[in-house]
Design an enzyme around this catalytic site. Structure first.
Site, PDB file in Angstrom:
ATOM      1  N   ASN A   1     -10.533  -9.590  10.755  1.00 63.69           N
ATOM      2  CA  ASN A   1      -9.157  -9.680  10.261  1.00 63.69           C
ATOM      3  C   ASN A   1      -8.203  -9.269  11.376  1.00 63.69           C
ATOM      4  OD1 ASN A   1      -6.658  -9.218   8.691  1.00 63.69           O
ATOM      5  ND2 ASN A   1      -8.014  -9.373   6.928  1.00 63.69           N
TER       6      ASN A   1
ATOM      7  N   GLY B   1     -10.576 -12.775   6.961  1.00 62.60           N
ATOM      8  CA  GLY B   1      -9.199 -13.217   6.683  1.00 62.60           C
ATOM      9  C   GLY B   1      -8.732 -13.047   5.255  1.00 62.60           C
ATOM     10  N   THR B   2      -9.103 -11.933   4.651  1.00 64.45           N
ATOM     11  CA  THR B   2      -8.557 -11.647   3.319  1.00 64.45           C
ATOM     12  C   THR B   2      -7.979 -10.243   3.295  1.00 64.45           C
ATOM     13  OG1 THR B   2      -9.009 -11.436   0.949  1.00 64.45           O
ATOM     14  CG2 THR B   2     -10.898 -11.107   2.423  1.00 64.45           C
TER      15      THR B   2
ATOM     16  N   HIS C   1     -11.014 -19.530  -6.639  1.00 65.57           N
ATOM     17  CA  HIS C   1      -9.689 -19.759  -7.225  1.00 65.57           C
ATOM     18  C   HIS C   1      -9.403 -21.235  -7.468  1.00 65.57           C
ATOM     19  CE1 HIS C   1      -8.122 -15.606  -5.610  1.00 65.57           C
ATOM     20  NE2 HIS C   1      -8.968 -15.501  -6.606  1.00 65.57           N
TER      21      HIS C   1
ATOM     22  N   GLN D   1     -11.596 -17.712  -1.467  1.00 64.43           N
ATOM     23  CA  GLN D   1     -10.454 -17.618  -2.395  1.00 64.43           C
ATOM     24  C   GLN D   1      -9.479 -18.762  -2.123  1.00 64.43           C
ATOM     25  OE1 GLN D   1      -9.146 -13.155  -2.528  1.00 64.43           O
ATOM     26  NE2 GLN D   1     -10.334 -13.487  -0.676  1.00 64.43           N
ATOM     27  N   ASN D   2      -9.761 -19.535  -1.086  1.00 64.56           N
ATOM     28  CA  ASN D   2      -8.826 -20.587  -0.701  1.00 64.56           C
ATOM     29  C   ASN D   2      -8.994 -21.833  -1.576  1.00 64.56           C
ATOM     30  OD1 ASN D   2      -8.237 -18.773   1.255  1.00 64.56           O
ATOM     31  ND2 ASN D   2      -9.246 -19.868   2.921  1.00 64.56           N
ATOM     32  N   VAL D   3      -7.864 -22.466  -1.855  1.00 63.47           N
ATOM     33  CA  VAL D   3      -7.900 -23.673  -2.693  1.00 63.47           C
ATOM     34  C   VAL D   3      -7.728 -24.929  -1.838  1.00 63.47           C
ATOM     35  CG1 VAL D   3      -7.050 -22.462  -4.758  1.00 63.47           C
ATOM     36  CG2 VAL D   3      -5.395 -23.510  -3.188  1.00 63.47           C
ATOM     37  N   ASP D   4      -7.665 -24.754  -0.506  1.00 61.43           N
ATOM     38  CA  ASP D   4      -7.309 -25.880   0.369  1.00 61.43           C
ATOM     39  C   ASP D   4      -8.441 -26.860   0.650  1.00 61.43           C
ATOM     40  OD1 ASP D   4      -8.870 -24.515   2.326  1.00 61.43           O
ATOM     41  OD2 ASP D   4      -7.102 -23.544   3.193  1.00 61.43           O
TER      42      ASP D   4
HETATM   43  P1  OAD Z   1      -3.550 -12.853   2.017  1.00 66.21           P
HETATM   44  O1  OAD Z   1      -2.394 -13.675   2.474  1.00 66.21           O
HETATM   45  O2  OAD Z   1      -3.300 -11.775   1.031  1.00 66.21           O
HETATM   46  O3  OAD Z   1      -4.250 -12.169   3.282  1.00 66.21           O
HETATM   47  C1  OAD Z   1      -4.541 -12.878   4.436  1.00 66.21           C
HETATM   48  C2  OAD Z   1      -5.276 -11.933   5.367  1.00 66.21           C
HETATM   49  O4  OAD Z   1      -5.691 -12.665   6.505  1.00 66.21           O
HETATM   50  C3  OAD Z   1      -4.446 -10.760   5.863  1.00 66.21           C
HETATM   51  O5  OAD Z   1      -5.224  -9.569   5.778  1.00 66.21           O
HETATM   52  C4  OAD Z   1      -4.153 -11.114   7.339  1.00 66.21           C
HETATM   53  O6  OAD Z   1      -4.102  -9.965   8.164  1.00 66.21           O
HETATM   54  C5  OAD Z   1      -5.354 -11.962   7.680  1.00 66.21           C
HETATM   55  N1  OAD Z   1      -5.130 -13.001   8.715  1.00 66.21           N
HETATM   56  C6  OAD Z   1      -4.045 -13.776   8.909  1.00 66.21           C
HETATM   57  N2  OAD Z   1      -4.265 -14.679   9.880  1.00 66.21           N
HETATM   58  C7  OAD Z   1      -5.529 -14.467  10.322  1.00 66.21           C
HETATM   59  C8  OAD Z   1      -6.360 -15.082  11.315  1.00 66.21           C
HETATM   60  N3  OAD Z   1      -5.929 -16.107  12.052  1.00 66.21           N
HETATM   61  N4  OAD Z   1      -7.604 -14.591  11.485  1.00 66.21           N
HETATM   62  C9  OAD Z   1      -8.064 -13.540  10.755  1.00 66.21           C
HETATM   63  N5  OAD Z   1      -7.329 -12.935   9.799  1.00 66.21           N
HETATM   64  C10 OAD Z   1      -6.085 -13.385   9.580  1.00 66.21           C
HETATM   65  O7  OAD Z   1      -4.667 -13.898   1.517  1.00 66.21           O
HETATM   66  P2  OAD Z   1      -5.896 -13.652   0.536  1.00 66.21           P
HETATM   67  O8  OAD Z   1      -6.537 -12.342   0.806  1.00 66.21           O
HETATM   68  O9  OAD Z   1      -6.714 -14.863   0.610  1.00 66.21           O
HETATM   69  O10 OAD Z   1      -4.385 -16.058  -5.108  1.00 66.21           O
HETATM   70  O11 OAD Z   1      -5.157 -13.588  -0.855  1.00 66.21           O
HETATM   71  C11 OAD Z   1      -5.912 -13.515  -2.011  1.00 66.21           C
HETATM   72  C12 OAD Z   1      -5.247 -14.284  -3.116  1.00 66.21           C
HETATM   73  O12 OAD Z   1      -3.901 -13.809  -3.268  1.00 66.21           O
HETATM   74  C13 OAD Z   1      -5.069 -15.780  -2.856  1.00 66.21           C
HETATM   75  O13 OAD Z   1      -6.224 -16.514  -3.155  1.00 66.21           O
HETATM   76  C14 OAD Z   1      -3.929 -16.123  -3.748  1.00 66.21           C
HETATM   77  C15 OAD Z   1      -3.018 -14.975  -3.385  1.00 66.21           C
HETATM   78  O14 OAD Z   1      -1.994 -14.671  -4.220  1.00 66.21           O
HETATM   79  C16 OAD Z   1      -3.728 -16.713  -6.076  1.00 66.21           C
HETATM   80  O15 OAD Z   1      -2.820 -17.488  -5.852  1.00 66.21           O
HETATM   81  C17 OAD Z   1      -4.254 -16.419  -7.441  1.00 66.21           C
END
Ligand code: OAD
Length: 247
Positions: free
Chosen positions: A221, A195-196, A126, A108-111
């Site tokens: 996670n 990590g989602t 994304h 889901q990452n755009v980086d």
């Molecule tokens: P989130 O920011 O919602 O979630 C990040 C997850 O990673 C959380 O569950 C954290 O607990 C976990 N986390 C953080 N640091 C970590 C690490 N070092 N190792 C393992 N886990 C870790 O990000 P996404 O789930 O990617 O979309 O969010 C989904 C979408 O929501 C994104 O693509 C973006 C956002 O709004 C759009 O912009 C359309």
């Protein structure tokens, strides 16, 4: 809160065994995998959505009412990402791809950090922050200018305003990417979800799809997620620490 704890050894062992027995792997990643590269996540204590309002920056309505503001935010994120390098988690997934017969990485990452680490079969659900799309013709081109010389940037062919080639809230992930992802899930021996937060569709459904197809699922996670209870194994820890231990 100190998140730098050691992951549980028995869980690491179990994940290693599960991975050894699988030759086709499907991985889903989210912002958490890039957190150790210094790219902020969206949710959680230091998440972007604590500082900014998603509806003012990551929707088509926001863009067409104030393209400059939205582009300034993307320009700022592009500067952060330009200085970021893939971390041990990204590299471990690259190594996994080298070792396995079948491997699909849905992110889901755009980086663009998975590709920078060398991963090849990547589905960028994304979009990609290093691509811009003409608002008139829809043509996509790469753009690595940091910082942007002109905001909003223009399509080099038509001279019309371009937008980031990413999927915003209220927009639909291209159907072809969803069906490629579902096919990879159906064909895999094991799914890894890293990590989602599991809160954004359609990716939040992918773990459920794997379980509906009787696939073993491992989650990595820092925190539990809404679907943790569904999965076969959920390891608490940083992906940059856990992934190199299990590959
Ligand atoms: P989130 O920011 O919602 O979630 C990040 C997850 O990673 C959380 O569950 C954290 O607990 C976990 N986390 C953080 N640091 C970590 C690490 N070092 N190792 C393992 N886990 C870790 O990000 P996404 O789930 O990617 O979309 O969010 C989904 C979408 O929501 C994104 O693509 C973006 C956002 O709004 C759009 O912009 C359309």
């Amino acid at each position: 809160m100190n998140w730098d704890f050691e992951p549980a050894q028995d869980e690491i062992e179990k994940a290693r065994e599960m991975l050894l027995g699988a030759s086709r792997i499907c991985v889903l990643t989210g912002a958490g995998i890039s957190q150790e590269s210094g790219v902020p996540t969206f949710r959680g204590a230091d998440g972007l959505w604590k500082q900014f309002r998603a509806e003012e920056l990551a929707t088509p309505e926001a863009f067409y009412s104030n393209p400059r503001l939205v582009w300034e935010w993307y320009d700022w994120r592009r500067q952060l990402i330009a200085n970021a390098e893939p971390n041990a988690g990204h590299y471990a997934l690259k190594e996994m791809e080298d070792k396995k017969e079948g491997f699909t990485l849905i992110t889901q990452n755009v980086d663009g950090l998975h590709r920078k680490a060398g991963s090849r079969n990547v589905i960028e659900l994304h979009g990609n922050i290093w691509e811009i799309r003409c608002t008139v013709t829809g043509e996509v081109e790469e753009n690595h200018e940091v910082p942007l010389k002109e905001i909003p940037p223009r399509c080099t062919k038509t001279g019309k305003m371009a937008r980031p080639n990413v999927v915003w809230f209220g927009e639909i992930v291209p159907h072809e990417l969803i069906s490629r992802s579902l096919r990879a899930i159906e064909e895999c021996d094991l799914m890894l979800i890293v990590g989602t937060s599991g809160l954004v569709q359609p990716a939040s459904y992918f773990g459920i799809a794997a379980k509906r197809n009787n696939k073993p699922v491992i989650e990595i996670n820092l925190d539990p997620t809404p679907n943790t209870g569904l999965y076969d194994l959920s390891i608490r820890g940083k992906s940059g620490k856990v992934l190199p231990l299990i590959v």
